[in-house]
Design a protein around this motif. Structure first.
Motif, mmCIF file in Angstrom:
data_model
loop_
_atom_site.group_PDB
_atom_site.id
_atom_site.type_symbol
_atom_site.label_atom_id
_atom_site.label_comp_id
_atom_site.label_asym_id
_atom_site.label_seq_id
_atom_site.Cartn_x
_atom_site.Cartn_y
_atom_site.Cartn_z
ATOM 1 N N GLY A 158 -21.142 27.358 22.254
ATOM 2 C CA GLY A 158 -20.058 27.307 21.275
ATOM 3 C C GLY A 158 -19.693 25.874 20.948
ATOM 4 N N ASN A 159 -18.650 25.713 20.142
ATOM 5 C CA ASN A 159 -18.203 24.375 19.758
ATOM 6 C C ASN A 159 -17.315 23.782 20.844
ATOM 7 N N ALA A 160 -17.435 22.475 21.040
ATOM 8 C CA ALA A 160 -16.714 21.852 22.142
ATOM 9 C C ALA A 160 -16.559 20.361 21.910
ATOM 10 N N VAL A 161 -15.551 19.797 22.573
ATOM 11 C CA VAL A 161 -15.413 18.353 22.706
ATOM 12 C C VAL A 161 -15.982 17.984 24.069
ATOM 13 N N LEU A 162 -16.892 17.023 24.100
ATOM 14 C CA LEU A 162 -17.596 16.640 25.317
ATOM 15 C C LEU A 162 -17.264 15.216 25.700
ATOM 16 N N ARG A 163 -17.245 14.967 27.008
ATOM 17 C CA ARG A 163 -17.089 13.606 27.525
ATOM 18 C C ARG A 163 -18.414 13.207 28.158
ATOM 19 N N ILE A 164 -18.890 12.007 27.823
ATOM 20 C CA ILE A 164 -20.201 11.546 28.292
ATOM 21 C C ILE A 164 -20.025 10.231 29.020
ATOM 22 N N ALA A 165 -20.378 10.233 30.306
ATOM 23 C CA ALA A 165 -20.332 9.020 31.125
ATOM 24 C C ALA A 165 -21.733 8.448 31.230
ATOM 25 N N PRO A 166 -21.859 7.124 31.411
ATOM 26 C CA PRO A 166 -23.192 6.516 31.508
ATOM 27 C C PRO A 166 -24.024 7.158 32.612
ATOM 28 N N GLY A 167 -25.230 7.597 32.275
ATOM 29 C CA GLY A 167 -26.137 8.166 33.256
ATOM 30 C C GLY A 167 -25.807 9.564 33.711
ATOM 31 N N ASP A 168 -24.821 10.210 33.088
ATOM 32 C CA ASP A 168 -24.398 11.547 33.504
ATOM 33 C C ASP A 168 -24.645 12.537 32.370
#
Length: 389
Positions: A158-168
């Motif tokens: 589904g639709n989402a707001v994602l958080r992306i950390a370096p290397g994760d």
């Protein structure tokens, strides 16, 4: 004549003829050169030309091996990166020398910079049917310290707001956003006070968008962990407005405190003005700051001091407005770069004042050049923009 006499005369005639032939015929080379085997001129043993500077043989061309495509180079010096998948978003990094861009259909997030090969920094699992996929990027309010990145995407779940950390791997901070038949595009941005402002599409499902409990077609305010920020009409809900259809981008003007939201809103395209801490009202799109009845396909936006630029993917141009601190517009409407780079999507302004934008010509709707899709960096357009229509 008797037999022996006839034999003596014949022998004398043959001896005389041999002497005459020996005196006339000449073979100057005969017997002077040693005998040699006939040379083999097949491909394996053919003579190789010598390079004067090195004396090394020139390699024979290999017609059986795979062909190597030429490097993808655009002759335009303003083009930063080329030959990418259709792109949807760009955010410039501190210092202005590089940016992160989003490929809508692949979910790749790339770091691009002039004269550097694009580098994949993360990949978001996406479902790119319709207008879904990876549609928006935003740097964390404290990016200099945490290097966090936020994205809006249509994922398999589904639709989402994602958080992306370096290397994760990407982590969902806000899910449960319905996906309609058209993919339900959306955008995320950071307001001047650090709040995450999220604009969700209705995916063509107007009933879901009309529901106060649905996150479809809404304007949301959340903190970096996906929780509603203080001051929302319902403390348990991040919803601060509704009435959106297919948002293209969220961009903030730090000088005036206004955040701008572009939206392809059914019979017209609109530009919304949102101020930090102020709820736009139940129907956020009811009183837009600017409208485009011709529906040019508004997409990315970028706010500079006294200037707002909006990418037009349908009209293959960039629109320039001159907003006042009070939210009005002055000057004359202006479209720039018409037909120059094709369908303009993501747009951002770097700390050095240059504007970065992306294209999505491979998505259809216009001609495709051999180096599409591209990331471009230009100086801010000169000239003015408009008053509301």
């Amino acid at each position: 004549m008797s037999g022996p006499s006839r034999y003596v005369l014949l022998l004398a005639a043959l001896t005389t003829l041999a002497a005459l032939l020996a005196g006339c015929a000449q073979f100057p080379d005969a017997g002077q050169q040693p005998w040699r085997e006939r040379p083999d001129l097949s491909a394996e043993r053919a003579p190789q030309p010598q390079l004067p500077e090195t004396g090394e043989p020139t390699p024979a061309p290999n017609s059986d091996g795979p062909s190597v495509p030429p490097p993808c180079v655009d002759p335009d010096p303003q083009v930063v990166a080329t030959c990418l998948a259709p792109m949807s978003a760009v955010v410039t990094l501190p210092g202005g020398a590089a940016a992160l861009v989003a490929e809508r259909t692949t979910g790749r997030i790339l770091r691009v910079a002039p004269e550097e090969t694009p580098e994949t920094v993360a990949t978001v699992p996406v479902d790119a049917a319709g207008d879904g996929g990876l549609t928006s990027l935003a740097l964390s309010p404290s990016y200099a310290e945490d290097q966090l990145l936020y994205a809006y995407a249509t994922t398999p779940g589904g639709n989402a707001v994602l958080r992306i950390a370096p290397g994760d791997v990407p982590k969902t901070v806000l899910g449960g956003i319905p996906r309609g038949a058209s993919g339900n595009s959306g955008a995320v941005g950071v307001e001047p006070d650090g709040t995450l402002l999220v604009a969700t599409g209705d995916g063509g499902d107007r009933a879901a968008a009309a529901s106060p409990t649905s996150l479809a077609g809404k304007l949301l305010r959340i903190d970096p962990f996906g929780r509603p920020v203080p001051g929302t009409p319902d403390p348990a809900s991040p919803v601060v407005g509704s009435g959106l259809h297919a948002p293209g981008d969220v961009c903030a003007d730090a000088a005036t405190g206004v955040s701008w939201v572009t939206d392809r809103a059914g019979p017209r395209d609109v530009l919304l003005a949102v101020r930090p801490g102020v709820a736009p009202g139940p129907n956020a799109a009811a009183a837009p700051a600017w409208t485009w009845p011709e529906r040019p396909g508004v997409a990315g936006c970028a706010a500079l001091p006294g200037t707002l630029v909006v990418g037009l993917r349908g009209s293959s141009a960039m629109f320039v407005l001159r907003p006042t601190p009070q939210g009005a517009f002055v000057g004359t409407p202006q479209a720039v770069l018409a037909g120059t780079y094709g369908r303009i999507t993501g747009t951002d302004v770097a700390s050095d004042g240059l504007i970065w934008f992306t294209t999505a010509n491979k998505d259809g709707g216009g001609p495709v050049t051999p180096t599409d899709d591209r990331v471009v960096r230009i100086r801010p357009p000169s000239g003015g923009a408009s008053g509301a229509d």
